[in-house]
Motif scaffolding. Structure first.
Motif, short mmCIF file in Angstrom:
data_model
loop_
_atom_site.label_atom_id
_atom_site.label_comp_id
_atom_site.label_asym_id
_atom_site.label_seq_id
_atom_site.Cartn_x
_atom_site.Cartn_y
_atom_site.Cartn_z
N SER A 23 97.10 53.37 36.68
CA SER A 23 96.88 51.95 36.91
C SER A 23 97.86 51.11 36.10
O SER A 23 98.39 50.11 36.59
CB SER A 23 95.43 51.59 36.56
OG SER A 23 95.16 50.24 36.87
N ALA A 24 98.14 51.53 34.86
CA ALA A 24 99.12 50.82 34.04
C ALA A 24 100.50 50.88 34.68
O ALA A 24 101.26 49.90 34.65
CB ALA A 24 99.16 51.41 32.63
N GLY A 25 100.83 52.01 35.30
CA GLY A 25 102.10 52.12 36.02
C GLY A 25 102.16 51.15 37.18
O GLY A 25 103.19 50.50 37.41
N LEU A 26 101.06 51.03 37.92
CA LEU A 26 100.99 50.09 39.03
C LEU A 26 101.18 48.66 38.54
O LEU A 26 101.98 47.90 39.09
CB LEU A 26 99.66 50.23 39.77
CG LEU A 26 99.38 49.20 40.87
CD1 LEU A 26 100.41 49.30 41.98
CD2 LEU A 26 97.97 49.36 41.39
N PHE A 27 100.46 48.29 37.49
CA PHE A 27 100.55 46.93 36.98
C PHE A 27 101.97 46.63 36.50
O PHE A 27 102.50 45.55 36.75
CB PHE A 27 99.55 46.73 35.84
CG PHE A 27 98.20 46.26 36.28
CD1 PHE A 27 97.70 45.04 35.87
CD2 PHE A 27 97.41 47.04 37.10
CE1 PHE A 27 96.44 44.60 36.27
CE2 PHE A 27 96.15 46.62 37.51
CZ PHE A 27 95.67 45.40 37.10
N ALA A 28 102.59 47.57 35.81
CA ALA A 28 103.95 47.36 35.29
C ALA A 28 104.97 47.26 36.40
O ALA A 28 105.87 46.41 36.37
CB ALA A 28 104.31 48.48 34.32
N GLU A 29 104.85 48.14 37.40
CA GLU A 29 105.86 48.20 38.47
C GLU A 29 105.67 47.14 39.53
O GLU A 29 106.64 46.62 40.09
CB GLU A 29 105.82 49.59 39.11
CG GLU A 29 106.88 49.80 40.18
CD GLU A 29 106.81 51.18 40.79
OE1 GLU A 29 107.02 51.28 42.01
OE2 GLU A 29 106.56 52.17 40.06
N ASP A 30 104.43 46.81 39.84
CA ASP A 30 104.16 45.92 40.97
C ASP A 30 103.83 44.51 40.50
O ASP A 30 104.68 43.64 40.46
CB ASP A 30 103.04 46.51 41.83
CG ASP A 30 102.89 45.84 43.18
OD1 ASP A 30 103.89 45.29 43.69
OD2 ASP A 30 101.78 45.88 43.73
N GLY A 31 102.60 44.28 40.11
CA GLY A 31 102.17 42.94 39.73
C GLY A 31 102.94 42.36 38.56
O GLY A 31 103.29 41.18 38.54
N THR A 33 105.96 42.70 37.75
CA THR A 33 107.32 42.25 38.09
C THR A 33 107.29 41.15 39.14
O THR A 33 108.33 40.52 39.38
CB THR A 33 108.18 43.42 38.62
OG1 THR A 33 107.60 43.93 39.82
CG2 THR A 33 108.30 44.53 37.59
N ARG A 34 106.14 40.92 39.77
CA ARG A 34 106.08 39.97 40.88
C ARG A 34 105.17 38.77 40.64
O ARG A 34 105.19 37.82 41.40
CB ARG A 34 105.61 40.69 42.15
CG ARG A 34 106.61 41.72 42.63
CD ARG A 34 106.14 42.43 43.88
NE ARG A 34 107.19 43.27 44.42
CZ ARG A 34 107.35 44.55 44.09
NH1 ARG A 34 106.52 45.14 43.25
NH2 ARG A 34 108.34 45.25 44.62
N ASP A 35 104.35 38.83 39.60
CA ASP A 35 103.37 37.78 39.38
C ASP A 35 103.22 37.53 37.88
O ASP A 35 102.58 38.32 37.18
CB ASP A 35 102.03 38.18 40.00
CG ASP A 35 100.99 37.08 39.96
OD1 ASP A 35 101.20 36.06 39.28
OD2 ASP A 35 99.95 37.25 40.62
N PRO A 36 103.78 36.43 37.37
CA PRO A 36 103.70 36.18 35.93
C PRO A 36 102.28 35.90 35.44
O PRO A 36 102.04 35.94 34.23
CB PRO A 36 104.60 34.95 35.73
CG PRO A 36 104.71 34.30 37.07
CD PRO A 36 104.53 35.40 38.09
N ALA A 133 104.13 40.08 48.94
CA ALA A 133 105.10 39.89 50.02
C ALA A 133 106.46 40.49 49.66
O ALA A 133 107.17 40.99 50.54
CB ALA A 133 105.24 38.40 50.34
N ALA A 134 106.81 40.47 48.39
CA ALA A 134 108.11 41.01 47.95
C ALA A 134 108.11 42.54 47.86
O ALA A 134 109.17 43.15 47.69
CB ALA A 134 108.49 40.42 46.60
N ASN A 135 106.95 43.17 47.98
CA ASN A 135 106.87 44.63 47.87
C ASN A 135 107.05 45.24 49.27
O ASN A 135 106.11 45.73 49.89
CB ASN A 135 105.55 45.07 47.25
CG ASN A 135 105.54 46.53 46.88
OD1 ASN A 135 106.37 47.31 47.35
ND2 ASN A 135 104.58 46.92 46.05
#
Length: 158
Positions: A23-31, A33-36, A133-135
């Motif tokens: 889950s930490a990997g998902l948060f770091a890679e996805d949200g 980088t895309r949602d401050p 949308a950016a993913n």
């Protein structure tokens, strides 16, 4: 499901540290980088408690991708029955992540297949997932698995 050394299976309590890391990997890679507005520390701060509760909840599905006893991916889903507002049972794919090194082992397809079978068995008439949308990689993956756009969320920062 087993392919190229990965196994998709239901999560167990002893998988929680691996689930938190995934889950930490998902948060770091996805949200992250895309949602401050995303708290990228959420999995490490609250993930263990959240996954423990989800594993015990019959309305939730927690899957892991196991490679040699190590959790290298996860899927979290839920199902809700019909309500006065939504007239059908619906399953939601809440989160899904596979470590980049294991993405070509069809782990995502295995997670999706298990999720869809579980959703159908739980009586869901539809399934849904959200993606940034950016993913574009995630969107293509979901479209290959039969998902199509339904809603569009527009956001403005103040």
């Amino acid at each position: 499901m087993s392919d190229q050394g990965v196994i998709v299976r239901r999560a167990r309590t002893e998988d929680i540290p691996g689930l938190v890391a995934s889950s930490a990997g998902l948060f770091a890679e996805d949200g992250g980088t895309r949602d401050p507005a995303i708290n990228v520390n959420w999995p490490r701060e609250h993930g263990a408690e959240s996954f423990a509760a989800a594993i015990e909840d019959p309305t939730r599905l927690v899957l892991v991708v196991d490679h040699g006893g190590q959790v290298v991916g996860h899927l979290l889903g839920s199902v809700t029955g019909p309500t006065d507002k939504r007239l059908v049972s619906s399953a939601t794919l809440i989160s899904m992540y596979v470590l980049p090194a294991h993405r070509r082992a069809r782990a995502g397809a295995g997670l999706m297949g298990e999720f869809l079978a579980w959703a159908k068995g739980a009586g869901a008439e539809q399934v849904e997932v959200t993606a940034y949308a950016a993913n574009t990689d995630a969107i293509r993956f979901y479209e290959r698995n039969g998902f199509g756009p339904q809603l569009l969320t527009l956001r403005r920062t103040l």
